[in-house]
Scaffold this motif. Structure first.
Motif, PDB file in Angstrom:
ATOM      1  N   THR A 180      82.214  43.666  15.266  1.00  0.00           N
ATOM      2  CA  THR A 180      81.592  44.250  16.459  1.00  0.00           C
ATOM      3  C   THR A 180      80.637  45.370  16.084  1.00  0.00           C
ATOM      4  O   THR A 180      79.530  45.480  16.620  1.00  0.00           O
ATOM      5  N   GLU A 184      76.762  45.575  16.966  1.00  0.00           N
ATOM      6  CA  GLU A 184      76.252  46.655  17.807  1.00  0.00           C
ATOM      7  C   GLU A 184      75.184  47.488  17.090  1.00  0.00           C
ATOM      8  O   GLU A 184      74.279  48.025  17.737  1.00  0.00           O
ATOM      9  N   SER A 221      71.127  54.429  21.948  1.00  0.00           N
ATOM     10  CA  SER A 221      72.307  53.573  21.847  1.00  0.00           C
ATOM     11  C   SER A 221      72.923  53.657  20.467  1.00  0.00           C
ATOM     12  O   SER A 221      74.150  53.800  20.329  1.00  0.00           O
ATOM     13  N   GLN A 222      72.073  53.595  19.432  1.00  0.00           N
ATOM     14  CA  GLN A 222      72.599  53.653  18.074  1.00  0.00           C
ATOM     15  C   GLN A 222      73.166  55.036  17.754  1.00  0.00           C
ATOM     16  O   GLN A 222      74.195  55.160  17.071  1.00  0.00           O
ATOM     17  N   ILE A 225      76.651  55.148  19.142  1.00  0.00           N
ATOM     18  CA  ILE A 225      77.584  54.409  18.300  1.00  0.00           C
ATOM     19  C   ILE A 225      77.999  55.248  17.094  1.00  0.00           C
ATOM     20  O   ILE A 225      79.188  55.368  16.773  1.00  0.00           O
ATOM     21  N   ARG A 353      81.721  42.641  23.629  1.00  0.00           N
ATOM     22  CA  ARG A 353      80.378  42.534  23.086  1.00  0.00           C
ATOM     23  C   ARG A 353      79.376  42.199  24.174  1.00  0.00           C
ATOM     24  O   ARG A 353      78.243  42.636  24.156  1.00  0.00           O
ATOM     25  N   GLY A 356      78.728  45.359  25.644  1.00  0.00           N
ATOM     26  CA  GLY A 356      78.245  46.369  24.709  1.00  0.00           C
ATOM     27  C   GLY A 356      79.314  47.394  24.378  1.00  0.00           C
ATOM     28  O   GLY A 356      80.349  47.493  25.038  1.00  0.00           O
TER      29      GLY A 356
END
Length: 406
Positions: A180, A184, A221-222, A225, A353, A356
């Motif tokens: 995952t 991602e 988004s990154q 994460i 997933r 997200g």
């Protein structure tokens, strides 16, 4: 002459054998007449019972050993007088005569016995009963010890199998999590890389704006994460520190709602506030508390279908404040409910997933709430029936001089 000698020899051997049985037999032998009066018993009975032969011979069986009758075993002797024999096993009856054990076996106070009760026959006539008693206490003790060893071996084997199953499950969960993570991280990188290549050529103003918006969105988004992964690492290593100060939880909730209103509006999800109090002060790290609220609300919005509802309820109790984030979304199965806050666990990898994220948000929520001295819980009636997350934090009391007291 020979017949007389043979008769004398036979009588001699019978006398010797009878004497040996009486004096040396390792079994108890007890003989009664048809009135169930004792007519013979060997030294084993005398030695084990502590009663002298003079007390036993001629006495009524149930008078000398009343426990036979009181334990409901007397009818076996009466049946023997009709020709019906019976074996009394240790497993069912434990013992026939209540004799003390002499081997010191732990937990055993009565000699464990196996007994055979039968008719004593002369010709074709039943003249009494004969009972043979075996002391099986040592055997029972050995069997008990063997059973303990087998049970312990089975327990250890079960523990080993459970540990192996748990290790395999953890390995599987981590493998799924790594897959995952790879997905991602790769997705925003591909988007950034793709639009970067497009921008190297000639593009119009509209395409440029769209490209920059997309790149910015994927960078955010990154970054989220990576920040989640770093937070988990800090929590596991004990390096996360909190800067506690008085914080109004109600204001924090309002701020989180403002930040996430666009995401809710995009799915036409209604955010419903039900505040029973206008303010609720807690001792908290403001940034980390905001992270908890953001994760809870974004999780509810993510797993609620379009046109759904997310309800935010704030209550105050004597010692704590309670926040409930309730949605009417996808819900959680009873099987997965205990694992909701576990790291690396996902109820449905494909679903996670599709929506997200790494599935770390709720684990971070629980760890942060724990660090604030609070509690986290979850309720769901099953898949498709919505979910409620409840956090409770110790509240602060406001002194009349506007000083905060815990």
């Amino acid at each position: 002459m020979k017949a007389t000698a043979m008769s004398e020899d036979t009588s001699f051997f019978e006398s010797a054998m009878s004497r040996w049985i009486s004096e040396n037999s390792t079994q108890g032998i007890l003989v009664t007449d048809t009135d169930l009066k004792i007519r013979y018993c060997n030294r084993w009975i005398e030695s084990q019972s502590g009663k002298k032969l003079s007390e036993l011979i001629g006495a009524e069986l149930f008078a000398v050993f009343p426990e036979i009758e009181t334990r409901g075993l007397g009818h076996y002797f009466r049946h023997a007088l009709t020709g019906e024999g019976r074996v009394l096993s240790h497993r069912l009856h434990k013992y026939l005569i209540a004799l003390p054990t002499k081997n010191g076996a732990p937990g055993v106070h009565r000699m464990q016995q196996s007994s055979r009760i039968g008719a004593l026959v002369e010709g074709e006539k039943i003249v009494g009963t004969i009972t043979i008693i075996d002391d099986v206490t040592d055997r029972v003790a050995r069997e008990r010890e063997l059973k303990i060893q087998l049970d312990e071996r089975e327990r250890l084997l079960g523990s080993e199998l459970a540990a192996r199953k748990l290790a395999e499950e953890n390995s599987r969960v981590k493998d799924e999590f790594l897959a995952t993570v790879s997905h991602e991280i790769r997705a925003p990188l591909n988007a950034i890389r793709g639009w970067t290549l497009i921008l190297r050529g000639k593009v119009d103003a509209e395409t440029l704006t769209h490209a920059l918006d997309t790149i910015d969105r994927n960078v955010v988004s990154q970054s989220q994460i990576i920040e989640d992964l770093l937070d988990i690492s800090r929590m596991v290593s004990g390096q996360m520190k909190l800067e506690l100060r008085p914080v109004d939880l109600a204001e924090g909730i309002e701020a989180a709602i403002d930040n996430l209103s666009p995401a809710a509006a995009a799915k036409e999800i209604e955010l419903v506030k039900r505040f029973e109090i206008s303010s609720a002060f807690v001792a908290a790290d403001g940034d980390r508390l905001q992270q908890v609220l953001w994760n809870l609300l974004s999780n509810a919005i993510k797993f609620t279908e379009p046109n759904g509802t997310v309800e935010i309820v704030l209550k105050e109790h004597q010692e704590f404040v309670e926040l409930t984030v309730r949605d009417n979304g996808l819900g959680i199965s009873p099987e997965f409910l205990p694992y909701v806050f576990d790291r690396f666990r996902q109820a449905d990898g494909g679903m996670k997933r599709r929506h997200g994220g790494l599935g770390l948000g709720l684990s971070i929520v629980k760890n942060l709430v724990d660090m604030h001295g609070g509690t986290t819980s979850v309720e769901s009636k099953g898949e498709g029936r919505g979910t409620s997350f409840i956090i409770r934090l110790p509240r602060l009391l406001i002194h009349k001089n506007d000083e905060f007291l815990s």
